[in-house]
Design a protein around this motif. Structure first.
Motif, PDB file in Angstrom:
ATOM      1  N   VAL A  33       0.834  -1.189  -0.121  1.00 34.16           N
ATOM      2  CA  VAL A  33       0.076   0.000  -0.055  1.00 34.16           C
ATOM      3  C   VAL A  33       1.062   1.219   0.087  1.00 34.16           C
ATOM      4  O   VAL A  33       0.598   2.233  -0.881  1.00 34.16           O
ATOM      5  CB  VAL A  33      -0.923  -0.026   1.196  1.00 34.16           C
ATOM      6  N   ARG A  34       1.899   1.394   0.829  1.00 39.09           N
ATOM      7  CA  ARG A  34       2.741   2.357   0.855  1.00 39.09           C
ATOM      8  C   ARG A  34       3.491   2.384  -0.553  1.00 39.09           C
ATOM      9  O   ARG A  34       3.697   3.624  -1.121  1.00 39.09           O
ATOM     10  CB  ARG A  34       3.906   2.360   2.028  1.00 39.09           C
ATOM     11  N   LEU A  35       4.086   1.399  -1.121  1.00 39.14           N
ATOM     12  CA  LEU A  35       4.483   1.496  -2.454  1.00 39.14           C
ATOM     13  C   LEU A  35       3.685   2.129  -3.523  1.00 39.14           C
ATOM     14  O   LEU A  35       4.293   2.775  -4.365  1.00 39.14           O
ATOM     15  CB  LEU A  35       5.088   0.279  -3.089  1.00 39.14           C
ATOM     16  N   ALA A  36       2.418   1.784  -3.258  1.00 40.14           N
ATOM     17  CA  ALA A  36       1.333   2.439  -4.225  1.00 40.14           C
ATOM     18  C   ALA A  36       1.184   3.801  -4.174  1.00 40.14           C
ATOM     19  O   ALA A  36       0.920   4.615  -4.838  1.00 40.14           O
ATOM     20  CB  ALA A  36      -0.066   1.450  -4.178  1.00 40.14           C
ATOM     21  N   ILE A  37       1.407   4.208  -2.658  1.00 39.91           N
ATOM     22  CA  ILE A  37       1.232   5.605  -2.405  1.00 39.91           C
ATOM     23  C   ILE A  37       2.296   6.375  -3.076  1.00 39.91           C
ATOM     24  O   ILE A  37       2.126   7.555  -3.993  1.00 39.91           O
ATOM     25  CB  ILE A  37       0.941   5.915  -1.102  1.00 39.91           C
ATOM     26  N   LEU A  38       3.585   5.889  -2.775  1.00 40.87           N
ATOM     27  CA  LEU A  38       4.649   6.866  -3.504  1.00 40.87           C
ATOM     28  C   LEU A  38       4.498   6.712  -5.081  1.00 40.87           C
ATOM     29  O   LEU A  38       4.911   7.444  -5.690  1.00 40.87           O
ATOM     30  CB  LEU A  38       5.893   5.684  -2.937  1.00 40.87           C
ATOM     31  N   LYS A  56      -7.843  12.078   0.252  1.00 44.26           N
ATOM     32  CA  LYS A  56      -8.576  11.794  -0.522  1.00 44.26           C
ATOM     33  C   LYS A  56      -8.632  11.579  -1.767  1.00 44.26           C
ATOM     34  O   LYS A  56      -9.296  10.518  -2.487  1.00 44.26           O
ATOM     35  CB  LYS A  56      -9.971  13.091  -0.235  1.00 44.26           C
ATOM     36  N   GLU A  57      -7.815  12.215  -2.609  1.00 52.56           N
ATOM     37  CA  GLU A  57      -7.619  11.904  -4.102  1.00 52.56           C
ATOM     38  C   GLU A  57      -6.879  10.526  -4.026  1.00 52.56           C
ATOM     39  O   GLU A  57      -6.850   9.959  -5.117  1.00 52.56           O
ATOM     40  CB  GLU A  57      -6.704  13.077  -4.526  1.00 52.56           C
ATOM     41  N   LEU A  58      -5.830  10.288  -3.107  1.00 54.40           N
ATOM     42  CA  LEU A  58      -5.220   9.025  -3.232  1.00 54.40           C
ATOM     43  C   LEU A  58      -5.909   7.957  -2.948  1.00 54.40           C
ATOM     44  O   LEU A  58      -5.823   6.790  -3.863  1.00 54.40           O
ATOM     45  CB  LEU A  58      -4.011   9.040  -2.047  1.00 54.40           C
ATOM     46  N   ALA A  59      -6.922   7.944  -2.163  1.00 57.20           N
ATOM     47  CA  ALA A  59      -8.027   6.992  -1.879  1.00 57.20           C
ATOM     48  C   ALA A  59      -8.840   6.765  -3.180  1.00 57.20           C
ATOM     49  O   ALA A  59      -9.051   5.486  -3.458  1.00 57.20           O
ATOM     50  CB  ALA A  59      -9.021   7.271  -0.625  1.00 57.20           C
ATOM     51  N   ALA A  60      -9.246   7.849  -3.744  1.00 53.64           N
ATOM     52  CA  ALA A  60     -10.041   7.544  -5.078  1.00 53.64           C
ATOM     53  C   ALA A  60      -9.044   6.931  -6.148  1.00 53.64           C
ATOM     54  O   ALA A  60      -9.473   6.073  -6.768  1.00 53.64           O
ATOM     55  CB  ALA A  60     -10.488   8.848  -5.423  1.00 53.64           C
ATOM     56  N   ARG A  61      -7.850   7.307  -6.199  1.00 50.40           N
ATOM     57  CA  ARG A  61      -6.863   6.741  -7.401  1.00 50.40           C
ATOM     58  C   ARG A  61      -6.674   5.389  -7.171  1.00 50.40           C
ATOM     59  O   ARG A  61      -6.521   4.624  -8.100  1.00 50.40           O
ATOM     60  CB  ARG A  61      -5.628   7.797  -7.415  1.00 50.40           C
ATOM     61  N   LEU A  62      -6.375   5.076  -5.723  1.00 45.66           N
ATOM     62  CA  LEU A  62      -5.695   3.774  -5.510  1.00 45.66           C
ATOM     63  C   LEU A  62      -6.996   2.681  -4.989  1.00 45.66           C
ATOM     64  O   LEU A  62      -6.792   1.517  -5.021  1.00 45.66           O
ATOM     65  CB  LEU A  62      -4.848   3.659  -4.085  1.00 45.66           C
ATOM     66  N   GLY A  63      -8.366   3.361  -5.107  1.00 51.03           N
ATOM     67  CA  GLY A  63      -9.341   2.467  -4.809  1.00 51.03           C
ATOM     68  C   GLY A  63      -9.259   1.879  -3.397  1.00 51.03           C
ATOM     69  O   GLY A  63      -9.626   0.685  -2.876  1.00 51.03           O
ATOM     70  N   SER A  65      -9.720   2.894   1.186  1.00 58.45           N
ATOM     71  CA  SER A  65     -10.367   3.829   2.022  1.00 58.45           C
ATOM     72  C   SER A  65      -9.585   5.221   2.478  1.00 58.45           C
ATOM     73  O   SER A  65      -8.092   4.702   2.888  1.00 58.45           O
ATOM     74  CB  SER A  65     -10.980   3.170   3.383  1.00 58.45           C
ATOM     75  N   GLN A  66     -10.130   6.221   2.733  1.00 59.97           N
ATOM     76  CA  GLN A  66      -9.076   7.272   3.340  1.00 59.97           C
ATOM     77  C   GLN A  66      -8.708   6.822   4.748  1.00 59.97           C
ATOM     78  O   GLN A  66      -7.344   7.045   5.108  1.00 59.97           O
ATOM     79  CB  GLN A  66     -10.056   8.647   3.519  1.00 59.97           C
ATOM     80  N   THR A  67      -9.806   6.391   5.562  1.00 59.01           N
ATOM     81  CA  THR A  67      -9.096   5.898   6.979  1.00 59.01           C
ATOM     82  C   THR A  67      -7.911   4.989   6.915  1.00 59.01           C
ATOM     83  O   THR A  67      -6.698   4.981   7.792  1.00 59.01           O
ATOM     84  CB  THR A  67     -10.272   5.124   7.548  1.00 59.01           C
ATOM     85  N   LYS A  68      -7.892   3.796   5.979  1.00 56.62           N
ATOM     86  CA  LYS A  68      -6.728   3.029   5.828  1.00 56.62           C
ATOM     87  C   LYS A  68      -5.414   3.654   5.366  1.00 56.62           C
ATOM     88  O   LYS A  68      -4.329   3.443   5.889  1.00 56.62           O
ATOM     89  CB  LYS A  68      -7.242   1.859   4.906  1.00 56.62           C
TER      90      LYS A  68
END
Length: 200
Positions: A33-38, A56-63, A65-68
């Motif tokens: 997940v952190r690699l996907a964010i990077l 919020k934008e990262l959550a939408a892009r990666l599918g 949840s924002q909380t996660k």
């Protein structure tokens, strides 16, 4: 996002590479997940600017949840791999927007040896991310069986001459440089390049 495990001198010294030199940075990389964010924060865009995205934008892009994602974003920020690039008020709440602090990462050779368990976890995370994406793409109906979009995956172990081994290593290293220097566009690719000489 390019994550490299190169020996000293293995990459072009002019490349903007950040060397991962601490266990905290290694641990931050050891999660898909952190690699996907990077990767999302390092997406190549026309003009060369790094993207600036909110959770919020990262959550939408990666599918996801924002909380996660909040926990993962905090870990990346604490490790110095991403930074707050801007803040804004949204419905009276301050929202942070993040960007990557580098385009390419390289695991320190010394760190790789001293902290082999953490290094292995980080490298396995890179391979897991690649394989997850490859299998997901392979399940699609439009996976190309031929032509320029056809996937390539090769694994080999064989005995060759030292000269052949050096030629192969040099070509793979050149392919890595070409990927890193590719101009931004509309086609997304994922590649993993690996090579090592096994002890005799």
């Amino acid at each position: 996002m390019n994550v490299n495990v190169w020996q000293d001198g293995g990459m072009d010294e002019q490349s903007p590479i950040r060397e991962i030199g601490s266990v905290e940075e290694l641990r931050a990389l050891a999660d898909p997940v952190r690699l996907a964010i990077l990767s999302a924060l390092d997406a190549r865009v026309p003009g060369g600017e790094l993207p600036v995205l909110s959770v919020k934008e990262l959550a939408a892009r990666l599918g996801e949840s924002q909380t996660k994602l909040y926990r993962h974003v905090r870990q990346l920020e604490a490790a110095g791999l991403i930074e707050v690039a801007a803040t804004r008020l949204v419905s009276g709440i301050q929202e942070s927007r993040y960007r990557a602090r580098q385009r390419d990462l390289r695991l320190s050779d010394a760190l790789f040896r001293r902290h082999s368990d953490e290094s292995e976890a980080a490298v396995r995370s890179v391979f897991d991310t690649f394989l997850t994406g490859a299998f997901a793409a392979g399940r699609r109906e439009d996976w190309p069986a031929a032509g320029p979009g056809r996937p390539v995956l090769a694994a080999s172990e064989m005995r060759v001459t030292p000269e052949a081994a050096e030629r192969i290593r040099a070509r793979l290293e050149e392919a890595g440089r070409e990927i890193g220097a590719a101009e931004p566009g509309e086609v997304t690719i994922s590649a993993v390049i690996g090579f090592y000489r096994a002890p005799d």
